[in-house]
Design a protein around this motif. Structure first.
Motif, PDB file in Angstrom:
ATOM      1  N   UNK A  42      -3.331  -6.693  -2.235  1.00  0.00           N
ATOM      2  CA  UNK A  42      -3.110  -5.347  -1.700  1.00  0.00           C
ATOM      3  C   UNK A  42      -3.096  -4.308  -2.819  1.00  0.00           C
ATOM      4  N   UNK A  43      -2.514  -4.652  -3.960  1.00  0.00           N
ATOM      5  CA  UNK A  43      -2.479  -3.730  -5.098  1.00  0.00           C
ATOM      6  C   UNK A  43      -3.884  -3.449  -5.596  1.00  0.00           C
ATOM      7  N   UNK A  44      -4.672  -4.494  -5.778  1.00  0.00           N
ATOM      8  CA  UNK A  44      -6.035  -4.317  -6.279  1.00  0.00           C
ATOM      9  C   UNK A  44      -6.882  -3.517  -5.298  1.00  0.00           C
TER      10      UNK A  44
ATOM     11  N   UNK B  24       0.829  -1.212   0.000  1.00  0.00           N
ATOM     12  CA  UNK B  24       0.000   0.000   0.000  1.00  0.00           C
ATOM     13  C   UNK B  24       0.857   1.254   0.000  1.00  0.00           C
ATOM     14  N   UNK B  25       1.988   1.195   0.694  1.00  0.00           N
ATOM     15  CA  UNK B  25       2.900   2.345   0.677  1.00  0.00           C
ATOM     16  C   UNK B  25       3.475   2.555  -0.715  1.00  0.00           C
ATOM     17  N   UNK B  26       3.797   1.462  -1.399  1.00  0.00           N
ATOM     18  CA  UNK B  26       4.312   1.576  -2.767  1.00  0.00           C
ATOM     19  C   UNK B  26       3.245   2.135  -3.698  1.00  0.00           C
ATOM     20  N   UNK B  27       1.989   1.751  -3.510  1.00  0.00           N
ATOM     21  CA  UNK B  27       0.902   2.228  -4.363  1.00  0.00           C
ATOM     22  C   UNK B  27       0.534   3.678  -4.078  1.00  0.00           C
TER      23      UNK B  27
ATOM     24  N   UNK C 169     -11.971   0.562 -14.726  1.00  0.00           N
ATOM     25  CA  UNK C 169     -11.253   0.020 -13.577  1.00  0.00           C
ATOM     26  C   UNK C 169     -10.331  -1.130 -14.003  1.00  0.00           C
ATOM     27  N   UNK C 170     -10.828  -1.981 -14.883  1.00  0.00           N
ATOM     28  CA  UNK C 170     -10.009  -3.098 -15.342  1.00  0.00           C
ATOM     29  C   UNK C 170      -8.774  -2.643 -16.089  1.00  0.00           C
TER      30      UNK C 170
ATOM     31  N   UNK D 126      -5.126  -3.475 -14.572  1.00  0.00           N
ATOM     32  CA  UNK D 126      -4.401  -4.567 -15.226  1.00  0.00           C
ATOM     33  C   UNK D 126      -2.884  -4.418 -15.173  1.00  0.00           C
ATOM     34  N   UNK D 127      -2.303  -3.304 -15.623  1.00  0.00           N
ATOM     35  CA  UNK D 127      -0.830  -3.206 -15.579  1.00  0.00           C
ATOM     36  C   UNK D 127      -0.273  -3.222 -14.154  1.00  0.00           C
ATOM     37  N   UNK D 128      -1.036  -2.675 -13.214  1.00  0.00           N
ATOM     38  CA  UNK D 128      -0.561  -2.661 -11.837  1.00  0.00           C
ATOM     39  C   UNK D 128      -0.647  -4.055 -11.209  1.00  0.00           C
ATOM     40  N   UNK D 129      -1.673  -4.816 -11.596  1.00  0.00           N
ATOM     41  CA  UNK D 129      -1.757  -6.198 -11.121  1.00  0.00           C
ATOM     42  C   UNK D 129      -0.625  -7.044 -11.693  1.00  0.00           C
TER      43      UNK D 129
END
Length: 292
Positions: A275-277, A188-191, A208-209, A213-216
């Motif tokens: 956590x990223x999503x 979460x800190x990185x995001x 949203x998708x 997508x690239x972050x996932x």
């Protein structure tokens, strides 16, 4: 807009590096915990399978002795079944205490012949051993004088194993919770540094998708890298520990070690992706003013 996106991307790179290292360290701690648990279980099983069970024989008939030995060898609980004649019994006795005293007085060997075996770890408890002894005596009771095993040692071993297992379970649950929270906070800190990029993409109409997508994908890659670093560090630690304590190598279960490594990979990738999503959804729901 493009410049803003590039600036956000540049700012996010150090955070990804820090998150990879942070997650790797947390997974490494998790791996150490798992490795200790595997060794604890293996060492406990090793101690259990060192307990000798002796069937002292009435008969001296070799055919009957062979039948009893074959019967025990065919049982799922028995391992290393061995016929102990009088000379072998004397040698075993001599290892524990000298037999010179009675050897000088007596002109014969008073020690009985026996068939000795070791029970597999799953059967080394009072109830299972008592059932085993009952079955053996029911089958060959006329030819067996007595069945013996160190009852006090078995009871103490199981009591201590249960107590230590409970303590370890409590510690493991606490540490696993710490691991999950630590990885989640690190991701979460990185995001956090990507919050403006996420909001900007939403404002220009990205779904949203499309945003996630690239972050996932990045989360999966980062999770794999973190897990790879943690596994490498753990492998080095295991090799060093087995070099210092060779007995650890003898009880190592390669299959369980591979499962441990696989669990580290799944944990690293799974929590990173989750956590990223979650962070993407959080920043999409926030207003632009709340991002500052």
């Amino acid at each position: 807009m493009a410049q803003f996106g590039k600036a956000s991307s540049k700012r996010s790179k150090p955070s990804y590096i820090y998150s990879i290292v942070g997650v790797a360290l947390v997974l490494f701690i998790m791996g150490i915990l798992g490795w200790i648990f595997l060794n604890f279980k293996s060492m406990g099983n090793s101690f259990k399978e060192d307990i000798r069970i002796s069937a002292y024989l009435k008969t001296e008939n070799k055919d009957t002795i062979n039948l009893i030995q074959q019967y025990l060898s065919a049982q799922p609980y028995a391992k290393n079944v061995e016929y102990i004649n009088k000379d072998a019994a004397k040698n075993i006795w001599s290892k524990d205490g000298s037999s010179d005293d009675w050897a000088k007085i007596l002109d014969h060997n008073p020690l009985p012949e026996s068939i000795d075996f070791y029970a597999k770890a799953d059967y080394v408890n009072k109830d299972s051993l008592d059932k085993i002894m009952t079955n053996i005596m029911a089958a060959y009771g006329n030819n067996i004088d007595e069945l013996q095993y160190p009852r006090m040692l078995v009871n103490n071993l199981n009591e201590r194993a249960s107590r230590l297992g409970l303590i370890f379970l409590v510690v493991a649950v606490i540490l696993i919770a710490i691991v999950i929270v630590s990885i989640d906070n690190t991701i979460r800190l990185a995001m956090f540094s990507n919050r403006f990029l996420i909001k900007t993409m939403q404002m220009v109409g990205a779904t949203r998708g499309f945003i996630a997508r690239p972050m996932n994908i990045r989360a999966v890659i980062n999770g794999l890298i973190s897990a790879g670093i943690a596994i490498l560090l753990l492998f080095i630690l295991i090799q060093w520990a087995e070099g210092q304590f060779p007995q650890l190598g003898t009880i190592r279960d390669t299959r369980l070690t591979i499962i441990l490594f696989g669990g580290m990979i799944l944990t690293g990738v799974g929590i990173s992706l989750f956590s990223t999503n979650r962070s993407v959804i959080k920043y999409l729901k926030m207003s632009l003013d709340d991002l500052y």
